[in-house]
Design a protein around this motif. Sequence first.
Motif, mmCIF file in Angstrom:
data_model
loop_
_atom_site.group_PDB
_atom_site.id
_atom_site.type_symbol
_atom_site.label_atom_id
_atom_site.label_comp_id
_atom_site.label_asym_id
_atom_site.label_seq_id
_atom_site.Cartn_x
_atom_site.Cartn_y
_atom_site.Cartn_z
ATOM 1 N N TYR A 106 -7.110 -6.414 7.873
ATOM 2 C CA TYR A 106 -5.841 -5.698 7.978
ATOM 3 C C TYR A 106 -5.171 -5.778 6.616
ATOM 4 C CZ TYR A 106 -6.311 -5.922 13.048
ATOM 5 O OH TYR A 106 -6.745 -5.792 14.335
ATOM 6 N N ARG A 107 -4.627 -4.661 6.173
ATOM 7 C CA ARG A 107 -3.918 -4.589 4.901
ATOM 8 C C ARG A 107 -2.490 -4.153 5.185
ATOM 9 N NH1 ARG A 107 -7.952 -5.009 1.276
ATOM 10 N NH2 ARG A 107 -9.997 -4.211 1.837
ATOM 11 N N MET A 108 -1.521 -4.868 4.619
ATOM 12 C CA MET A 108 -0.124 -4.501 4.807
ATOM 13 C C MET A 108 0.572 -4.362 3.455
ATOM 14 S SD MET A 108 3.153 -6.531 6.513
ATOM 15 C CE MET A 108 2.356 -6.916 8.047
ATOM 16 N N TRP A 109 1.255 -3.235 3.302
ATOM 17 C CA TRP A 109 2.150 -3.035 2.181
ATOM 18 C C TRP A 109 3.560 -3.089 2.748
ATOM 19 C CZ3 TRP A 109 -2.503 -0.759 2.783
ATOM 20 C CH2 TRP A 109 -3.400 -0.801 1.710
ATOM 21 N N PHE A 110 4.500 -3.587 1.972
ATOM 22 C CA PHE A 110 5.880 -3.723 2.430
ATOM 23 C C PHE A 110 6.797 -3.774 1.215
ATOM 24 C CE2 PHE A 110 3.754 -7.783 2.098
ATOM 25 C CZ PHE A 110 4.613 -8.532 1.296
ATOM 26 N N ALA A 111 8.088 -3.634 1.443
ATOM 27 C CA ALA A 111 9.075 -3.774 0.379
ATOM 28 C C ALA A 111 9.671 -5.170 0.470
ATOM 29 C CB ALA A 111 10.167 -2.717 0.526
ATOM 30 N N ALA A 167 -0.223 -7.809 1.561
ATOM 31 C CA ALA A 167 -0.803 -8.972 2.237
ATOM 32 C C ALA A 167 -2.062 -8.549 2.980
ATOM 33 C CB ALA A 167 0.211 -9.577 3.212
ATOM 34 N N GLU A 168 -2.927 -9.527 3.267
ATOM 35 C CA GLU A 168 -4.155 -9.288 4.029
ATOM 36 C C GLU A 168 -4.245 -10.274 5.184
ATOM 37 O OE1 GLU A 168 -7.504 -9.525 1.378
ATOM 38 O OE2 GLU A 168 -6.976 -7.655 0.367
ATOM 39 N N LYS A 177 -0.420 -11.311 -1.184
ATOM 40 C CA LYS A 177 -1.104 -11.081 -2.453
ATOM 41 C C LYS A 177 -0.327 -9.993 -3.186
ATOM 42 C CE LYS A 177 -5.704 -12.160 -0.661
ATOM 43 N NZ LYS A 177 -7.112 -11.706 -0.649
ATOM 44 N N ASP A 178 0.962 -10.237 -3.392
ATOM 45 C CA ASP A 178 1.848 -9.212 -3.945
ATOM 46 C C ASP A 178 1.338 -8.620 -5.252
ATOM 47 O OD1 ASP A 178 3.422 -9.741 -1.759
ATOM 48 O OD2 ASP A 178 4.998 -10.765 -2.876
ATOM 49 N N GLU A 179 0.664 -9.431 -6.064
ATOM 50 C CA GLU A 179 0.149 -8.948 -7.346
ATOM 51 C C GLU A 179 -0.943 -7.894 -7.153
ATOM 52 O OE1 GLU A 179 -2.267 -12.289 -5.863
ATOM 53 O OE2 GLU A 179 -0.115 -12.061 -6.144
ATOM 54 N N GLU A 180 -1.462 -7.748 -5.919
ATOM 55 C CA GLU A 180 -2.488 -6.743 -5.626
ATOM 56 C C GLU A 180 -1.920 -5.523 -4.901
ATOM 57 O OE1 GLU A 180 -6.018 -8.358 -3.781
ATOM 58 O OE2 GLU A 180 -5.762 -10.273 -4.849
ATOM 59 N N GLY A 209 7.941 9.273 -4.594
ATOM 60 C CA GLY A 209 6.773 9.430 -5.445
ATOM 61 C C GLY A 209 5.508 9.211 -4.644
ATOM 62 N N ILE A 210 4.403 9.531 -5.283
ATOM 63 C CA ILE A 210 3.099 9.273 -4.680
ATOM 64 C C ILE A 210 2.240 8.576 -5.722
ATOM 65 C CG2 ILE A 210 2.178 11.553 -5.290
ATOM 66 C CD1 ILE A 210 0.592 11.374 -2.590
ATOM 67 N N ALA A 211 1.545 7.547 -5.281
ATOM 68 C CA ALA A 211 0.583 6.844 -6.128
ATOM 69 C C ALA A 211 -0.759 6.939 -5.427
ATOM 70 C CB ALA A 211 0.999 5.399 -6.313
ATOM 71 N N VAL A 212 -1.818 7.059 -6.199
ATOM 72 C CA VAL A 212 -3.167 7.211 -5.642
ATOM 73 C C VAL A 212 -4.060 6.119 -6.211
ATOM 74 C CG1 VAL A 212 -5.149 8.737 -5.390
ATOM 75 C CG2 VAL A 212 -2.836 9.707 -5.512
ATOM 76 N N HIS A 213 -4.790 5.464 -5.308
ATOM 77 C CA HIS A 213 -5.802 4.495 -5.695
ATOM 78 C C HIS A 213 -7.140 5.090 -5.294
ATOM 79 C CE1 HIS A 213 -7.693 0.640 -6.513
ATOM 80 N NE2 HIS A 213 -8.360 0.797 -5.398
#
Length: 167
Positions: free
Chosen positions: A87-92, A103-104, A114-117, A159-163
Amino acid sequence: LERNEIDPYLTASPCVLVEDGRWRMWYVSGTAWEMKDERPQHRYHIKYAESDDGIAWKREGFVCIDYKSEDEYAISRPCVLKDGDVYRMWFASRGSSYRIGYAESKDGLNWTRKDEESGIDVSASGWDSEMVAYPYVCEHEGDYYMLYNGNDYGKTGIGIAVHKGTK
């Protein structure tokens, strides 16, 4: 979700996944209001709830993403994706200014920050040079797309960011 004894101050910003008939929700839960510089300041982090039908939610106060320091007081807008067995979570997250955290988890309950990621930070100049916040991430054909707000909570837009490629 209404306020209750588990979440007495506020609830907001749900992210829901349905897995094998079980509804799983990660959401913002207020933990306190404090006076800071003669103004009320909220404190909130990310908790977890489950449901059999998406209507009646079982909340036990399980905290998924908590404050990493005394300076951090707002953790919001969880966005959870399941990628294979991770599970991958992005948050503010907010201390002096909003940044996008990451976080994972193997089970969706116990998370490692893992905020740096997170894949993104403020720009050197421009509309997102002071803050980046409120991510929404989706995967399409192996690429990750993140919508997010910039300075002044997105005053001039999003905005939009793409990985490219998987994490």
